[in-house]
Design a protein around this motif. Structure first.
Motif, PDB file in Angstrom:
ATOM      1  N   LYS A   1     -10.037   5.377   5.205  1.00  0.00           N
ATOM      2  CA  LYS A   1     -11.055   6.502   4.848  1.00  0.00           C
ATOM      3  C   LYS A   1     -10.758   7.882   5.436  1.00  0.00           C
ATOM      4  CE  LYS A   1     -14.852   3.184   5.791  1.00  0.00           C
ATOM      5  NZ  LYS A   1     -15.338   3.117   4.523  1.00  0.00           N
ATOM      6  N   ASP A   2      -9.816   8.056   6.128  1.00  0.00           N
ATOM      7  CA  ASP A   2      -9.372   9.578   6.539  1.00  0.00           C
ATOM      8  C   ASP A   2      -8.016   9.836   5.920  1.00  0.00           C
ATOM      9  OD1 ASP A   2      -7.618   7.702   7.806  1.00  0.00           O
ATOM     10  OD2 ASP A   2      -7.603   8.666   9.698  1.00  0.00           O
ATOM     11  N   GLY A   3      -7.674   9.181   4.709  1.00  0.00           N
ATOM     12  CA  GLY A   3      -6.450   9.733   4.038  1.00  0.00           C
ATOM     13  C   GLY A   3      -5.632   8.809   3.418  1.00  0.00           C
ATOM     14  N   THR A   4      -4.375   8.926   3.022  1.00  0.00           N
ATOM     15  CA  THR A   4      -3.527   8.061   2.520  1.00  0.00           C
ATOM     16  C   THR A   4      -2.012   8.149   3.052  1.00  0.00           C
ATOM     17  OG1 THR A   4      -2.778   9.699   0.868  1.00  0.00           O
ATOM     18  CG2 THR A   4      -4.693   8.445   0.112  1.00  0.00           C
ATOM     19  N   VAL A   5      -1.402   7.051   3.014  1.00  0.00           N
ATOM     20  CA  VAL A   5      -0.031   6.971   3.454  1.00  0.00           C
ATOM     21  C   VAL A   5       1.011   6.645   2.212  1.00  0.00           C
ATOM     22  CG1 VAL A   5       1.536   5.913   5.016  1.00  0.00           C
ATOM     23  CG2 VAL A   5      -0.536   6.372   5.851  1.00  0.00           C
ATOM     24  N   LYS A   6       2.077   7.523   2.131  1.00  0.00           N
ATOM     25  CA  LYS A   6       2.914   7.167   1.124  1.00  0.00           C
ATOM     26  C   LYS A   6       4.152   6.356   1.651  1.00  0.00           C
ATOM     27  CE  LYS A   6       6.210   9.395  -2.134  1.00  0.00           C
ATOM     28  NZ  LYS A   6       7.132   8.542  -2.001  1.00  0.00           N
ATOM     29  N   PRO A   7       4.585   5.298   0.967  1.00  0.00           N
ATOM     30  CA  PRO A   7       5.594   4.364   1.688  1.00  0.00           C
ATOM     31  C   PRO A   7       6.808   5.132   1.716  1.00  0.00           C
ATOM     32  CG  PRO A   7       4.056   3.218  -0.091  1.00  0.00           C
ATOM     33  CD  PRO A   7       3.832   4.626  -0.004  1.00  0.00           C
ATOM     34  N   GLU A   8       7.599   5.233   2.822  1.00  0.00           N
ATOM     35  CA  GLU A   8       9.026   5.705   2.983  1.00  0.00           C
ATOM     36  C   GLU A   8       9.570   4.485   3.537  1.00  0.00           C
ATOM     37  OE1 GLU A   8      10.024   8.481   1.709  1.00  0.00           O
ATOM     38  OE2 GLU A   8       8.208   9.296   0.888  1.00  0.00           O
ATOM     39  N   GLU A   9      10.818   4.444   3.567  1.00  0.00           N
ATOM     40  CA  GLU A   9      11.578   3.333   4.282  1.00  0.00           C
ATOM     41  C   GLU A   9      11.504   3.765   5.719  1.00  0.00           C
ATOM     42  OE1 GLU A   9      15.776   2.883   3.531  1.00  0.00           O
ATOM     43  OE2 GLU A   9      15.272   2.125   1.364  1.00  0.00           O
ATOM     44  N   ASN A  10      11.144   2.532   6.545  1.00  0.00           N
ATOM     45  CA  ASN A  10      11.151   2.359   7.781  1.00  0.00           C
ATOM     46  C   ASN A  10       9.847   3.330   8.254  1.00  0.00           C
ATOM     47  OD1 ASN A  10      11.762   1.758  10.504  1.00  0.00           O
ATOM     48  ND2 ASN A  10      13.796   2.994  10.615  1.00  0.00           N
ATOM     49  N   ARG A  11       8.871   3.691   7.619  1.00  0.00           N
ATOM     50  CA  ARG A  11       7.768   4.399   7.986  1.00  0.00           C
ATOM     51  C   ARG A  11       6.747   3.257   8.287  1.00  0.00           C
ATOM     52  NH1 ARG A  11       5.243   8.829   4.324  1.00  0.00           N
ATOM     53  NH2 ARG A  11       6.503  10.320   5.751  1.00  0.00           N
ATOM     54  N   ALA A  12       5.776   3.561   9.602  1.00  0.00           N
ATOM     55  CA  ALA A  12       4.815   2.776   9.771  1.00  0.00           C
ATOM     56  C   ALA A  12       3.570   3.383   9.901  1.00  0.00           C
ATOM     57  CB  ALA A  12       4.953   2.001  11.149  1.00  0.00           C
ATOM     58  N   ALA A  13       2.529   2.648   9.253  1.00  0.00           N
ATOM     59  CA  ALA A  13       1.087   3.154   9.229  1.00  0.00           C
ATOM     60  C   ALA A  13       0.330   2.438  10.526  1.00  0.00           C
ATOM     61  CB  ALA A  13       0.297   3.112   7.930  1.00  0.00           C
ATOM     62  N   LEU A  14      -0.276   2.961  11.433  1.00  0.00           N
ATOM     63  CA  LEU A  14      -0.814   2.415  12.578  1.00  0.00           C
ATOM     64  C   LEU A  14      -2.184   2.488  12.301  1.00  0.00           C
ATOM     65  CD1 LEU A  14       1.653   3.320  15.335  1.00  0.00           C
ATOM     66  CD2 LEU A  14       1.719   1.206  13.916  1.00  0.00           C
ATOM     67  N   PHE A  15      -3.335   1.426  12.529  1.00  0.00           N
ATOM     68  CA  PHE A  15      -4.583   1.570  12.403  1.00  0.00           C
ATOM     69  C   PHE A  15      -5.377   0.545  12.833  1.00  0.00           C
ATOM     70  CE2 PHE A  15      -2.933  -0.807   9.044  1.00  0.00           C
ATOM     71  CZ  PHE A  15      -3.976  -1.383   8.376  1.00  0.00           C
ATOM     72  N   ASP A  16      -6.606   0.518  12.823  1.00  0.00           N
ATOM     73  CA  ASP A  16      -7.653  -0.706  13.073  1.00  0.00           C
ATOM     74  C   ASP A  16      -7.841  -1.325  11.864  1.00  0.00           C
ATOM     75  OD1 ASP A  16      -9.622  -2.466  13.676  1.00  0.00           O
ATOM     76  OD2 ASP A  16     -10.629  -1.147  15.002  1.00  0.00           O
ATOM     77  N   PRO A  17      -7.271  -2.563  11.493  1.00  0.00           N
ATOM     78  CA  PRO A  17      -7.442  -3.052  10.147  1.00  0.00           C
ATOM     79  C   PRO A  17      -8.927  -3.757  10.024  1.00  0.00           C
ATOM     80  CG  PRO A  17      -5.523  -3.853  11.172  1.00  0.00           C
ATOM     81  CD  PRO A  17      -6.154  -3.136  12.193  1.00  0.00           C
ATOM     82  N   SER A  18      -9.853  -3.630  11.151  1.00  0.00           N
ATOM     83  CA  SER A  18     -11.313  -4.128  10.887  1.00  0.00           C
ATOM     84  C   SER A  18     -11.830  -2.941   9.958  1.00  0.00           C
ATOM     85  CB  SER A  18     -11.772  -4.350  12.225  1.00  0.00           C
ATOM     86  OG  SER A  18     -12.047  -3.071  12.855  1.00  0.00           O
ATOM     87  N   ILE A  19     -11.295  -2.106  10.008  1.00  0.00           N
ATOM     88  CA  ILE A  19     -12.051  -0.665   9.208  1.00  0.00           C
ATOM     89  C   ILE A  19     -11.328  -0.991   7.506  1.00  0.00           C
ATOM     90  CG2 ILE A  19     -11.877   2.013   8.984  1.00  0.00           C
ATOM     91  CD1 ILE A  19     -11.663   1.927  11.858  1.00  0.00           C
ATOM     92  N   GLU A  20     -12.063  -0.678   6.630  1.00  0.00           N
ATOM     93  CA  GLU A  20     -11.550  -0.906   5.333  1.00  0.00           C
ATOM     94  C   GLU A  20     -10.643  -0.003   4.996  1.00  0.00           C
ATOM     95  OE1 GLU A  20     -14.865  -0.549   2.617  1.00  0.00           O
ATOM     96  OE2 GLU A  20     -15.570  -2.445   2.586  1.00  0.00           O
ATOM     97  N   HIS A  21      -9.505  -0.737   4.075  1.00  0.00           N
ATOM     98  CA  HIS A  21      -8.273   0.035   3.710  1.00  0.00           C
ATOM     99  C   HIS A  21      -8.144  -0.614   2.442  1.00  0.00           C
ATOM    100  CE1 HIS A  21      -7.342  -3.242   6.402  1.00  0.00           C
ATOM    101  NE2 HIS A  21      -6.137  -3.379   5.498  1.00  0.00           N
ATOM    102  N   SER A  22      -7.122   0.007   1.586  1.00  0.00           N
ATOM    103  CA  SER A  22      -6.849  -0.337   0.298  1.00  0.00           C
ATOM    104  C   SER A  22      -5.263  -0.422   0.106  1.00  0.00           C
ATOM    105  CB  SER A  22      -7.422   0.230  -0.818  1.00  0.00           C
ATOM    106  OG  SER A  22      -8.762   0.015  -0.549  1.00  0.00           O
ATOM    107  N   SER A  23      -4.700  -1.329  -0.549  1.00  0.00           N
ATOM    108  CA  SER A  23      -3.346  -1.143  -0.936  1.00  0.00           C
ATOM    109  C   SER A  23      -3.323  -0.768  -2.423  1.00  0.00           C
ATOM    110  CB  SER A  23      -2.439  -2.408  -0.929  1.00  0.00           C
ATOM    111  OG  SER A  23      -3.382  -3.457  -1.607  1.00  0.00           O
ATOM    112  N   SER A  24      -2.165  -0.392  -3.072  1.00  0.00           N
ATOM    113  CA  SER A  24      -1.877  -0.077  -4.242  1.00  0.00           C
ATOM    114  C   SER A  24      -0.656  -0.487  -4.841  1.00  0.00           C
ATOM    115  CB  SER A  24      -2.156   1.519  -4.703  1.00  0.00           C
ATOM    116  OG  SER A  24      -1.197   2.241  -4.228  1.00  0.00           O
ATOM    117  N   HIS A  25      -0.587  -0.633  -6.021  1.00  0.00           N
ATOM    118  CA  HIS A  25       0.795  -0.828  -6.915  1.00  0.00           C
ATOM    119  C   HIS A  25       1.475   0.184  -7.116  1.00  0.00           C
ATOM    120  CE1 HIS A  25      -0.380  -5.471  -7.422  1.00  0.00           C
ATOM    121  NE2 HIS A  25      -1.579  -4.612  -7.495  1.00  0.00           N
TER     122      HIS A  25
END
Length: 158
Positions: A119-143
């Motif tokens: 809801k507050d932005g996006t994260v671009k995958p990079e090697e060894n990068r972690a996104a930390l969040f509360d997964p009870s809040i809606e989020h989406s993956s993409s291909h």
């Protein structure tokens, strides 16, 4: 609200995990839907390391070090996911992993353009990068459209 940590793991440990998951002997399991069971066009591959209060994989030992880095007190689920390349950008349906507040970590194993949407932005995958969040809040993956696949390890924990 999400946060991003680059170089979450020691590089040697990260490389060990990546080499195993990208190896041709690692077992991936087909899932015929991503978030919507009625969507017959979307699928991906997973490997559950831990679920339903027990280890589900001989590879669980491989990911235990991630739990230590996250200072995990209790595990809900640890799953690797592999989304295959798409010809066009495909954003999956928003979802919650569980309905109660808890901690989540998406560890990206390869650089690609398959963003994760919060809801507050996006994260671009990079090697060894972690996104930390509360997964009870809606989020989406993409291909992704620029690599053969997008591979993550998703950890739900307290």
């Amino acid at each position: 609200m999400h946060s991003v940590v680059d170089k979450l793991l020691d590089q040697d440990y990260f490389n060990e995990i990546k080499n195993v998951l990208f190896g041709d002997e690692f077992p991936w399991y087909f899932k015929d839907h991503i978030t919507d069971e009625n969507d017959e066009d979307k699928f991906y591959y997973t490997h559950n390391f831990y679920d339903n209060y027990e280890s589900n994989s001989h590879y669980f030992g491989l990911v235990k070090g991630i739990l230590n880095v996250l200072e995990c007190n209790s595990i809900l689920r640890v799953r690797a996911s592999s989304y295959l390349r798409s010809d066009k950008t495909v954003i999956n349906q928003p979802h919650c992993d569980y309905e109660f507040s808890h901690k989540g970590c998406l560890l990206y194993l390869n650089e690609n353009n398959g963003l994760t949407y919060f809801k507050d932005g996006t994260v671009k995958p990079e090697e060894n990068r972690a996104a930390l969040f509360d997964p009870s809040i809606e989020h989406s993956s993409s291909h992704c459209t620029d690599k053969k696949r997008r591979v993550i390890i998703n950890i739900n924990y307290f």
